[in-house]
Design a protein around this motif. Structure first.
Motif, short mmCIF file in Angstrom:
data_model
loop_
_atom_site.label_atom_id
_atom_site.label_comp_id
_atom_site.label_asym_id
_atom_site.label_seq_id
_atom_site.Cartn_x
_atom_site.Cartn_y
_atom_site.Cartn_z
N UNK A 257 0.83 -1.20 0.00
CA UNK A 257 0.00 0.00 0.00
C UNK A 257 0.87 1.25 0.00
N UNK A 258 0.27 2.35 -0.47
CA UNK A 258 0.96 3.64 -0.55
C UNK A 258 0.35 4.60 0.45
N UNK A 259 1.21 5.39 1.10
CA UNK A 259 0.76 6.40 2.06
C UNK A 259 1.29 7.77 1.63
N UNK A 260 0.61 8.83 2.04
CA UNK A 260 1.05 10.18 1.68
C UNK A 260 2.36 10.54 2.36
N UNK B 224 4.31 -2.47 6.61
CA UNK B 224 4.39 -1.02 6.67
C UNK B 224 4.11 -0.46 5.28
N UNK B 225 3.43 0.69 5.23
CA UNK B 225 3.15 1.35 3.96
C UNK B 225 4.35 2.19 3.54
N UNK B 226 4.50 2.40 2.23
CA UNK B 226 5.56 3.25 1.70
C UNK B 226 4.96 4.43 0.96
N UNK B 227 5.74 5.51 0.86
CA UNK B 227 5.32 6.66 0.07
C UNK B 227 5.39 6.33 -1.42
N UNK B 228 4.64 7.07 -2.22
CA UNK B 228 4.63 6.83 -3.66
C UNK B 228 6.02 6.97 -4.27
#
Length: 461
Positions: free
Chosen positions: A46-49, A68-72
């Motif tokens: 998933x992507x997070x801001x 954990x989510x990563x930024x785009x």
């Protein structure tokens, strides 16, 4: 057994007894984690801001996962960029496709730093840490920088390229140096291991003896540890209801013709273009056999945002259309080209129905399709495996018909040989290969690595 912490780009734990829908790696690592009460950590997909390091925990059937989510920007530079546009083509000897961008390298390093920062608080003093694959080569060093003194191992699931090819990577020496933070490094084959040794010895002045590679006061143990499949489970799957139903459907669809099957992720390393051309060569050279066979190629798309993958899909669509247009008849199409994935149970039925499997990558770390095909066969009437010499599996499955996938003539000859092979020879070859995949299955692979890591003394501070 110490608690095991598995770290990989993506987390894919087998849950709820769904082994039939899971890959072998997932099943093996899940088994180890269940035994040790361990943890599987990685990117959620998933992507997070904004990266916060917020961890999502999930526990099912005795296995805990942490993601954990990563930024785009991380995803574009670390995953789509350095991992899949730089390292993947380079490690598969496709320097012509590798993209060397500083931004990709920086994003790769940043993402590994973020993974390390997030997972370190979860690691307890007696844990063993096992890092998986080319996405996370520098992770061991980042863990050490943050005070991790545990046993930390790394396994590479791809080939390791020869020294001269690796030198095309601008930061090759620095990247390899980070790997001396690991205690044990595993490779599928002796060839990949020796290529790694050659680079360190010839480019960095290291020393290699008795399985230990030394450089500037640091040392790592190197092992050859070919991954396997759960052969018993897959053989049982091939006899199950869904697989048997699929097999009957394929036999009916074949209408008395011999089916040749290929199952590959849509990737330039799999040699699909060369496979189509080799099969066409067979059709041209053996006109009496043309309507007695057909090729079923299953190739689900992957990494659709990467331009080189878009090109290979376009090339194969054009090539299959041209071959079918040139050679098809009213009641026969030489290639059935399918761009979608199927469950392992369905694939087991397809394998069992096939007379021949074409597993012809131009370079592959292992290739588990070859082993799954062998496991799925009817012992009384097995099919024939045609296997690229450049797949890691070729070192173990020596009774396959081994070919150079770049040679259309060799592929054509192998198809003709396989179709004419007597049943007694097919059984002999199959028995030898099945013995190997049973003795060196996926649990053997996991235990071989974790035993080596458990017996190794932790790296000095």
């Amino acid at each position: 057994m110490s608690r095991l912490i598995v770290i990989s780009n993506r987390v894919s734990a087998a849950t709820g007894g769904a082994a039939g829908a899971q890959g072998g790696l997932s099943v093996a690592l899940t088994s180890a984690l269940r035994e040790s009460g361990g943890l599987w950590f990685g990117w959620s997909g998933e992507v997070t801001d904004e990266f916060t390091g917020q961890i999502s925990f999930h526990r099912d059937d005795g296995v805990t996962t942490a993601t954990v989510d990563l930024e785009e920007q991380d995803v574009e530079e670390y995953y789509n960029g350095y991992a899949n546009r730089t390292l993947w083509p380079l490690f598969h000897y496709r320097v012509d496709l590798a993209e060397y961008e500083r931004g990709y390298a920086g994003g790769y390093q940043r993402a590994n730093e973020r993974f390390a920062e997030t997972v370190v608080p979860l690691i307890e003093p007696d844990d063993m840490v096992w890092v998986q694959d080319y996405h996370m080569i520098p992770l061991g060093q980042e863990l050490r920088k943050r005070g991790c003194r545990n046993r930390v191992g790394f396994f590479l699931h791809t080939p390791w390229p020869p020294r001269r090819l690796l030198l095309t990577l601008p930061e090759a020496t620095e990247l390899v140096a980070t790997m001396f933070a690991y205690d044990v490094i595993g490779f599928h084959t002796e060839e990949w291991l020796q290529s790694f040794v050659d680079f360190v010895v010839l480019e960095s002045g290291g020393n290699y003896a008795d399985g230990i590679l030394r450089l500037e006061g640091r040392q790592i143990r190197l092992i050859t540890c070919p991954i396997g499949i759960d052969s018993d489970e897959f053989a049982t799957l091939a006899k199950g209801e869904e697989a048997q139903r699929t097999m009957r459907q394929m036999h009916e669809s074949a209408n008395g013709r011999a089916m040749i099957v290929g199952v590959d992720r849509l990737d330039y390393s799999k040699g699909l273009e060369e496979r189509f051309l080799g099969y066409e060569r067979f059709l041209i050279e053996n006109p009496e056999e043309r309507k007695e066979v057909f090729l079923l190629q299953i190739a689900p798309p992957s990494r659709a945002t990467v331009e080189s993958y878009q090109r290979i899909r376009s090339t194969l669509e054009g090539l299959s259309g041209r071959i079918n247009g040139a050679h098809a008849d009213l009641d026969w199409v030489p290639i059935r080209y399918v761009n979608q994935g199927y469950s392992r149970a369905v694939l087991a039925g397809v394998y069992r129905a096939a007379r021949i499997a074409l597993v012809t990558p131009i370079r592959d770390g292992m290739n588990l399709v070859a082993k799954e095909f062998v496991a799925a066969q009817d012992p009384a009437d097995p099919g024939v495996l045609i296997l690229s010499r450049f797949a890691g599996a070729a070192a173990q499955l020596t009774e396959a018909l081994l070919i150079n996938p770049y040679s259309a003539e060799e592929m054509s000859d192998a198809i003709r040989t396989a179709l004419a092979m007597p049943q007694a020879e097919r059984i002999r070859r199959w028995q030898a290969m099945f013995t190997v995949i049973c003795e060196q299955d996926v649990l053997w692979w996991r235990r071989r690595f974790t035993d080596a890591l458990e017996q190794h003394e932790p790296s000095p501070a």
